[in-house]
Scaffold this active site. Structure first.
Site, PDB file in Angstrom:
ATOM      1  CE1 TYR A   1     -26.699  16.226  20.560  1.00 21.30           C
ATOM      2  CE2 TYR A   1     -26.544  15.889  22.807  1.00 21.30           C
ATOM      3  CZ  TYR A   1     -25.990  16.213  21.650  1.00 21.30           C
ATOM      4  OH  TYR A   1     -24.923  16.922  21.509  1.00 21.30           O
TER       5      TYR A   1
ATOM      6  NE  ARG B   1     -20.277  29.706  22.883  1.00 22.96           N
ATOM      7  CZ  ARG B   1     -20.543  30.425  21.347  1.00 22.96           C
ATOM      8  NH1 ARG B   1     -20.306  31.759  22.032  1.00 22.96           N
ATOM      9  NH2 ARG B   1     -20.473  29.729  21.311  1.00 22.96           N
TER      10      ARG B   1
ATOM     11  CB  CYS C   1     -16.836  26.905  24.244  1.00 24.81           C
ATOM     12  SG  CYS C   1     -18.422  27.672  25.843  1.00 24.81           S
TER      13      CYS C   1
ATOM     14  CG  ASN D   1     -26.102  20.625  20.293  1.00 22.06           C
ATOM     15  OD1 ASN D   1     -24.952  20.693  19.940  1.00 22.06           O
ATOM     16  ND2 ASN D   1     -26.507  19.191  20.897  1.00 22.06           N
ATOM     17  CB  ALA D   2     -27.297  21.157  13.485  1.00 25.32           C
ATOM     18  NE  ARG D   3     -23.084  17.760  19.468  1.00 23.82           N
ATOM     19  CZ  ARG D   3     -22.307  19.014  19.874  1.00 23.82           C
ATOM     20  NH1 ARG D   3     -21.029  17.969  19.414  1.00 23.82           N
ATOM     21  NH2 ARG D   3     -22.339  19.670  20.997  1.00 23.82           N
TER      22      ARG D   3
ATOM     23  CB  SER E   1     -20.762  21.713  24.913  1.00 24.76           C
ATOM     24  OG  SER E   1     -20.603  20.878  26.480  1.00 24.76           O
TER      25      SER E   1
ATOM     26  CE  LYS F   1     -13.708  19.970  24.125  1.00 21.50           C
ATOM     27  NZ  LYS F   1     -15.594  20.551  23.874  1.00 21.50           N
TER      28      LYS F   1
HETATM   29  C1  SPV Z   1     -20.461  18.459  24.354  1.00 24.65           C
HETATM   30  O1  SPV Z   1     -21.988  18.791  24.251  1.00 24.65           O
HETATM   31  O2  SPV Z   1     -20.054  18.396  25.307  1.00 24.65           O
HETATM   32  C2  SPV Z   1     -20.004  17.064  23.770  1.00 24.65           C
HETATM   33  C3  SPV Z   1     -21.461  16.454  22.433  1.00 24.65           C
HETATM   34  O3  SPV Z   1     -19.027  17.158  22.802  1.00 24.65           O
HETATM   35  S1  SPV Z   1     -22.267  15.064  23.875  1.00 24.65           S
HETATM   36  O4  SPV Z   1     -21.806  15.731  25.235  1.00 24.65           O
HETATM   37  O5  SPV Z   1     -22.240  14.442  23.140  1.00 24.65           O
HETATM   38  O6  SPV Z   1     -23.751  15.643  23.597  1.00 24.65           O
HETATM   39 MN    MN Z   2     -17.969  17.788  24.991  1.00 24.23          MN
END
Ligand code: SPV
Ligand code: MN
Length: 653
Positions: free
Chosen positions: A238, A440, A293, A407-409, A291, A295
């Site tokens: 990941y 949140r 929320c 958390n899929a991206r 993360s 951004k």
């Molecule tokens: C976050 O979770 O704040 C992200 C993705 O931007 S990572 O940190 O790479 O998991």
């Molecule tokens: Mn981040």
């Protein structure tokens, strides 16, 4: 106190290479003619020694020096496909990558700072002593790349020439990690050593996915060596655990700002975006949120996109706050990305013309990605992070497996976005006039409020509270999320807080350029404001109205209502902004529900923070003073008006 270059540099000790001559001898032995010629274009002793040691330690079958050309990028992408780390999709330029189903976010329980014996680290983080880390790294990383191709990439986290940029090496056997780095960071092969000379240092990241088997995941580790600014990551894939150019190096940048920045630098978990104001004015906003929320959505709601995750800030000689994005792409959560809330991102995801790496979404039999909340008709079967999937599938715990992981991206270059600003590449950064903090928060704070002054603004950041999201494996509940940056603060929270007060209150910022600092909250629900159900009171697109109001407020164009927590907007200023910016009616009744102060909730929050910070060491007294002042004001209001105070009552004063 953090000590640089303290203790052994583990990769150097395990690799055993101490001199440039030894490094060159190793390159001759290990690199083919083409890559030997490439590495001979480099001459910086420390850079060469570091790369040589990574090779000696990991013992790859082949070393590929990535110079960032189109041909090199194509090679890396093809390698990811050949290895099965990625697969092609129907749309040209799109690929899919899966992480093991047990590793769909940052593995914070297996993430450690390497510490010297007398060193303090954040109370929120894990630490491992240097000697123990050496033993683990030797055991797990020695020879970990046997038979694999190691790709060595040289990047700069920020525009070349910027005051707050940081050079960084990404050394990995994962072609997916390397491919992602090429999209998310600026390859700086030709400028790297010049930038190392200018900035006086570089970061190093060494990663290997190992055999990428679920049974190895308990032994996966993410180590950050703050003294040598080197990360080690193994047995994971990941990006948040492996592409340590991102959060691994962000942590080092936080250290740099806090311990070397002298109140003139910050490294924040913030988006950067520009908002159009009246008469062609552009106002730059940087905002923090934990993360997951919003951004990315907020950054995309701006007219001029610079970044969606990280900001390096400094105070320049012109007495203004400048920001740059250390990244040049987005690694964005796709859940709930749809035409309604994120039209521009959606346009790039559903139309040809850009390179996209998808991760952990569902791919149907036609090679098309699908994800939860995209506003389209979902297929009933396909393949996702869990393996073959069909509607109704349950996991071993009996829980229904969603179509895509929360958390899929998607990974895509910023320059592909319709609102991309070329200021993203400006070495002087953007002059930042608005800072926001959000989380949140379903029931306490209003959608937007502006701090009375910079000290109150720092306290807004210190007091972010947020419901847990899927970006950390195993996280649940409502948590304090200081500055939305806590997972990336290596040292004591008190040191970080002091750096915030020093920065935003710095006399080196001109008064007419000092950013306004605000809280933002998109997550208030009907049930928390006298209605019923957990549906949100607002819509995603309302963020344009809140940002539009902040833009006007930063320039003193609008008055505001003075409250103990700060300034809130007047109805008559918001109503036209809703109309002109998002073509939406904004009823007074909704305004009253959103901006009435629910005093008991805010007081409970104030107590929570006062108590929690009371247990931390060396928290600046200023935080307690601000919280105390707000508490007194809130109690006074409650005595006069009762537990719910409307904006009209606040105006009575
Ligand atoms: C976050 O979770 O704040 C992200 C993705 O931007 S990572 O940190 O790479 O998991
Ligand atoms: Mn981040």
């Amino acid at each position: 106190m953090l000590k640089k270059n303290e203790g052994i540099d583990i990769v150097k000790e395990l690799g055993g290479i101490q001199t440039v001559e030894e490094a060159q001898a190793l390159f001759e032995q290990r690199l083919d003619a083409e890559h030997l010629a490439r590495i001979r274009r480099l001459s910086h002793p420390e850079v060469l020694i570091k790369i040589a040691n990574a090779i000696a330690m990991c013992d790859p079958g082949r070393v590929y020096i990535n110079t960032g050309t189109d041909a090199d990028r194509a090679f890396i992408r093809q390698l990811a496909l050949n290895k099965g780390e990625e697969a092609v999709l129907a749309m040209d330029g799109h690929t899919i990558h899966y992480d093991l189903k047990e590793e769909q976010g940052r593995i914070i329980d297996r993430t450690y700072y390497i510490a010297n014996p007398d060193e303090k680290i954040s109370s929120l983080a894990n630490k491992i002593l240097r000697d123990d880390a050496r033993t683990v790294v030797r055991e797990k990383m020695a020879g970990i790349m046997n038979g694999a191709t190691m790709v060595v990439g040289l990047y700069i986290r920020g525009p070349v020439g910027a005051a707050a940029s940081n050079p960084a090496l990404e050394i990995t056997s994962s072609a997916y990690v390397s491919h992602s780095a090429e999209i998310l960071y600026r390859n700086a092969f030709d400028d790297f050593e010049k930038e190392v000379e200018r900035l006086g240092h570089f970061y190093t990241n060494v990663h290997s996915e190992g055999l990428n088997r679920p049974e190895d995941l308990p032994n996966a580790r993410v180590f950050m060596d703050r003294s040598h600014r080197t990360t080690y990551s193994f047995n994971c894939t990941y990006a948040g655990n492996t592409l340590l150019l991102k959060k691994g190096n962000h942590r080092f940048s936080v250290d740099k700002a806090v311990y070397e920045g002298k109140g003139l630098e910050l490294a924040e978990h913030m988006f950067i975006t520009g908002i159009d104001g009246p008469d062609g004015r552009v106002t730059w906003v940087a905002g923090a949120a934990p993360s997951g929320c919003g951004k990315t959505t907020t950054a995309m709601a701006g007219n001029h996109f610079v970044g969606d995750d990280l900001a390096q800030m400094w105070i320049d000689g012109n007495k203004s706050v400048r920001s740059i994005n250390p990244e040049c792409g987005i690694f964005g959560i796709v859940e709930d990305v749809n035409r309604e809330g994120d039209p521009m991102l959606m346009d790039r995801l559903r139309n040809p013309g850009s390179e996209v790496i998808w991760s952990n979404v569902l791919i149907d039999e036609d090679g098309v990605p699908h994800w939860k909340g995209n506003g389209e008709t979902p297929p009933t079967r396909g393949r996702n992070f869990h393996g073959p999937w069909k509607k109704g599938l349950v996991d071993s715990g009996g829980k229904e497996v969603p179509i895509s992981h929360p958390n899929a991206r998607c990974t895509i270059a910023s320059s592909a976005l319709a609102n991309y600003s070329d200021m993203a590449e400006a070495a002087e950064g953007v002059e930042t006039r608005v800072i926001t903090y959000s989380g949140r928060d379903s029931d306490t704070m209003p959608p937007v409020w502006v701090a009375k002054n910079s000290a109150h603004g720092v306290v807004i950041g210190a007091c972010i509270v947020s419901a847990a999201t899927a970006t950390e494996v195993g996280a649940t509940g409502v948590k304090r999320a200081p500055w939305a940056n806590a997972p990336f603060i290596p040292g004591a929270l008190g040191d970080y807080m002091k750096a915030q007060f020093d920065f935003f209150g710095n006399a080196a910022i001109a008064e007419n350029k000092r950013p306004i600092m605000a809280g933002l909250n998109y997550f208030l629900t009907h049930e928390a404001r006298g209605g019923s159900g957990t549906k949100l009171l607002g819509e995603k697109k309302d963020v344009k109205a809140w940002l539009g109001w902040l833009e006007r407020r930063a320039h003193g164009d609008v008055e505001a209502i003075d409250t103990p927590i700060g300034f809130i907007p007047r109805y008559e200023d918001l109503k036209p902004l809703f109309e002109t910016l998002i073509d939406k009616a904004y009823p007074k009744e909704l305004y009253e529900r959103q901006f009435s102060l629910y005093i008991d909730n805010i007081l409970a929050r104030n107590d929570l923070q006062t108590t929690a910070y009371g247990k931390e060491e060396n928290i600046p007294q200023l935080l307690f003073d601000v919280l105390g002042e707000q508490r007194d004001g809130l109690i006074d209001l409650k005595n006069r008006f009762g537990p719910v105070v409307t904006p009209d009552q606040l105006l009575e004063g």
